[in-house]
Structure formats: C-alpha cells, structure tokens
Design an enzyme around this catalytic site. Structure first.
Site, short mmCIF file in Angstrom:
data_model
loop_
_atom_site.label_atom_id
_atom_site.label_comp_id
_atom_site.label_asym_id
_atom_site.label_seq_id
_atom_site.Cartn_x
_atom_site.Cartn_y
_atom_site.Cartn_z
N ARG A 1 0.86 -1.18 0.00
CA ARG A 1 0.00 0.00 0.00
C ARG A 1 0.90 1.23 0.00
O ARG A 1 1.90 1.28 0.72
CB ARG A 1 -0.92 0.04 1.23
CG ARG A 1 -2.11 -0.92 1.15
CD ARG A 1 -3.12 -0.51 0.06
NE ARG A 1 -4.27 -1.41 0.01
CZ ARG A 1 -4.37 -2.47 -0.79
NH1 ARG A 1 -3.38 -2.78 -1.60
NH2 ARG A 1 -5.46 -3.22 -0.76
N ASP B 1 4.63 -0.26 -7.00
CA ASP B 1 3.37 -0.63 -7.66
C ASP B 1 2.21 0.14 -7.04
O ASP B 1 1.09 0.08 -7.53
CB ASP B 1 3.12 -2.14 -7.54
CG ASP B 1 1.89 -2.57 -8.32
OD1 ASP B 1 1.79 -2.22 -9.52
OD2 ASP B 1 1.00 -3.22 -7.72
N GLU C 1 -2.37 7.49 -4.93
CA GLU C 1 -2.68 6.83 -6.20
C GLU C 1 -4.14 6.97 -6.60
O GLU C 1 -4.46 6.93 -7.79
CB GLU C 1 -2.31 5.34 -6.14
CG GLU C 1 -3.17 4.50 -5.22
CD GLU C 1 -2.82 3.02 -5.28
OE1 GLU C 1 -1.63 2.70 -5.15
OE2 GLU C 1 -3.73 2.21 -5.43
N HIS D 1 -0.58 -0.06 -9.65
CA HIS D 1 -1.31 -1.06 -8.86
C HIS D 1 -1.73 -2.25 -9.74
O HIS D 1 -2.89 -2.61 -9.82
CB HIS D 1 -2.54 -0.44 -8.18
CG HIS D 1 -2.89 -1.10 -6.89
ND1 HIS D 1 -3.12 -0.41 -5.73
CD2 HIS D 1 -3.01 -2.42 -6.56
CE1 HIS D 1 -3.41 -1.26 -4.75
NE2 HIS D 1 -3.34 -2.50 -5.24
#
Ligand code: NAD
Length: 346
Positions: A233, A257, A262, A294
């Site tokens: 996260r 990622d 985000e 993500h």
C-alpha cells in the site's frame, strides 16, 4: 426469490469480463458503474442489496450511513486490503466481506519482476534497442545472489516472495508484527532490517502503525544504495522522504506498484494531461524509479479467483446469513471477533 442486485463500482473492462464469466448463469443482477463509490456517487446503489468495491472506492462513514439507509446489506470488497472502508463505522450497520487471497503468486512475482527490471536496467535497455541503440553504457547492474533482502510482512505474499528470493541465493531477513513460528525465517527488529538489507520489500497491510514506516528517519538507517520495493500500500512510504532519499543518492532505486496518492491518478489514462502531483511526477522522472499502477494483482488466475470468491461471498452471505470471509474492525484490529454472534461479526 428475486435475484440479488449488485452495484459494481470502479468497473474496468478486465474485471467486468471476469465477473460476466463467473456469473454466466446470471444468478446475480450486476450493474457495472465505471465511477468510483463516493459521497457523490452512492445514489447509484439505490435498490441494490450489495455494493461491490475495489481498492480506491471511498467507503467512508458518510457513504456507509447513506448505503445503510438505502437498505444495502453487504459491502463486498473484490480485494484483500480494506483500508478504504471505515469498518469501525460499518460495524452494526452493514456487513463487509473481502477476498482474502486471490493470487499471492501474482503479487510476489510482480515484486520480483520490478526488482529485476530495475537492477538490470531492463526498462532502459528496452527503450534503447527499440531505437536501435545497442550501447551498454549506464546499464551495469548487480547480482542478486548473496545479497540480503529484508521482507516486511511474512504473510501469504511475503512468504512466496521469500521462497523466490531464496531461489536466487539471496540471504533473507524479515520483520513481522506476528512472526510465523517454526518457519525457518530469520526474524529481526525493524531497525536491524533497515540496517542490514540491500533490498527491502514491503508485504504488510497499511494500518495506523505501519503508515509511513519508510520515512526520513528509517531511510537514514538504510544502507547506501538500498533498493526499496512496495507492492503493498502506497502510504507505507512517505513519498516525499523517498524523493529526498533518492536525490541524496542514499536510496539506490525504488520499485513502486502503489503510491500514497494513487487514488487520484492510478487506473486512468492521463497521457494527454498535465499531472498535478509533483511528487509522483518527480519520482517518475528519476531513472532509478519504476512505477506500475497497482498492477501486481493483474493476472488471469487472480481475476478469476477474485470474481469467483466475491460472488461466492455474496451467495454464502444471503444463503446462510454468514460468510467465512466477513471482516469487521474487531476481526481486524482487536482479534476479539470470533464471529460469535450467530457466526456473524454482529
Ligand atoms: P497477509 O495478511 O497474508 O500478510 C500480512 C502480514 O503482515 C501478516 O503476516 C501480518 O502479521 C503482517 N503485519 C501486520 N501488521 C504488520 C506491521 N505493522 N508490521 C509488519 N508486519 C505486519 O496479507 P498478504 O495477502 O500477504 O498481502 C499483503 C499486502 O499486500 C496486503 O495488505 C495488501 O495491502 C497488499 N496487496 C497488494 C496487491 C497489489 O496488487 N499491489 C494485491 C494484493 C495485496
């Protein structure tokens, strides 16, 4: 009995397809909305029994109260993490279910893909050879064999990541709030992990305790040249501190990622826009930072597991009134919820 009505938020072509396949006998009436669930969009769920949400839907206390008033009975997360749902506020009002595991391999393998891409400069080489530039200058990497990797969180994904790292001949050390007994993993304190690791990979959930666990102070403790991987996260890392660590040449590379802001950008095409997030823009501009949006979960196997498990969760909840994958703030934080209330959280 009428079909169970599901309002499916933040729908994308790829997850819609897997839910259409999983619901091929049309047992559920699913309405797909491209918009996210939020205080502005909750009304779309009018008349639904279930809202199905993903990582960036905003299921805050206001949204929960509105859904509750509208008669929505279940929040079905089609992901494992639930930091975007105010589960404490939902307690006693709407039950929350999730998909605890869909493919831990997908995420662990993506973390390794990012690591190899970064340290062997594959992202640079790909662009060069596309332009018939076969120069090797600036592409020198390093061997993974013999390096120490520090893994934070040794649950399903962390353990698979560890197995892969061992295959490369790396030394593994780990930190977990609840270390796994008899696992053969060398557990160390977080301070020792920051100190000793050549590579650090985060595989723990985002909680009040883990928020910004990588910050200016912890970066200061890390080895010069450390590679940081985050597939968990975004807010586990203080992004501005990371930028400073890279600018100071202390952090050698970052593989991300996930990103703390985000929800404003990921999953959308902003290629024709000016991105307003200066920290993200700075990170992306750096040659030793790789960002994927993500994407770690995105394999065929994971998508099918997500769709099947989510629809099974809904079916189980409405057939039996209980669901094995139910989650509440007591299950999550206090470990006191044993689903003792007629096998439900409340
Ligand atoms: P898991 O529950 O199996 O493992 C999490 C581990 O973290 C557990 O061993 C737990 O004891 C440990 N932990 C809890 N709090 C901690 C803390 N403060 N410090 C250190 N360790 C702590 O979860 P998992 O399936 O392995 O998933 C790990 C994380 O990966 C999830 O929380 C989720 O945020 C993330 N995830 C990301 C993607 C993606 O597409 N990028 C997909 C799935 C999951």
């Amino acid at each position: 009995m009428d079909k169970i009505k599901i309002a499916f938020f933040d729908s994308k072509d790829y997850d819609k397809q897997s839910f259409v396949d999983s619901n091929q006998n049309e047992e559920f009436e699913i309405t797909y909305f491209e918009t996210r669930l939020s205080e502005d969009t909750y009304k779309l769920a009018e008349g639904s029994d279930v809202v199905c949400v993903f990582v960036n839907d905003d299921v805050n206390s206001v949204v929960i109260d509105k859904l509750h008033k509208m008669g929505v009975k279940l929040i079905a997360l089609r992901c494992a993490g639930y930091n975007n749902v105010d589960i404490e506020h939902a307690f006693g009002k709407i039950h929350v279910v999730r998909v605890p595991a869909y493919s831990p391999y997908a995420v662990a393998e993506h973390a390794i893909a990012l690591l190899l891409t970064s340290i062997r400069r594959i992202h640079k080489a790909y662009i060069r050879t596309k332009d018939f530039n076969f120069s090797l200058n600036g592409l020198t990497g390093f061997d993974l064999h013999g390096k120490t990797v520090g893994v934070v969180g040794t649950g399903k994904i962390g353990r698979i990541f560890i197995d892969i790292c061992r295959g490369f001949g790396m030394n593994v050390i780990a930190y977990d709030k609840f270390p796994a007994k008899d696992s053969g993993i060398e557990y160390v304190s977080l301070d020792e992990l920051w100190n000793r690791s050549d590579i650090i990979s985060l595989h723990c959930p985002l909680t009040d305790e883990s928020l910004h666990m990588i910050n200016a102070e912890s970066i200061e403790q890390m080895k010069k040249g450390v590679v940081i991987i985050n597939t968990s996260r975004g807010a586990l890392i203080d992004s501005e501190a990371l930028v400073e660590g890279i600018k100071a040449r202390h952090v050698g590379a970052a593989c991300l990622d996930v990103y703390e802001e985000e929800s404003n950008v990921f999953f959308h095409d902003y290629s024709n826009h000016i991105v307003n997030d200066d920290t993200l823009a700075r990170l992306i501009s750096m040659p030793n930072v790789i960002v994927t949006s993500h994407q770690a979960f995105l394999t065929n196997e994971a998508l099918m597991n997500i769709a099947d498990t989510t629809l099974n969760n809904v079916k189980e909840f409405f057939d039996k009134g209980t669901c094995t994958n139910e989650i509440c703030y007591k299950c999550a934080n206090l470990a006191t919820c044993k689903q003792t209330h007629e096998n439900k959280c409340f």
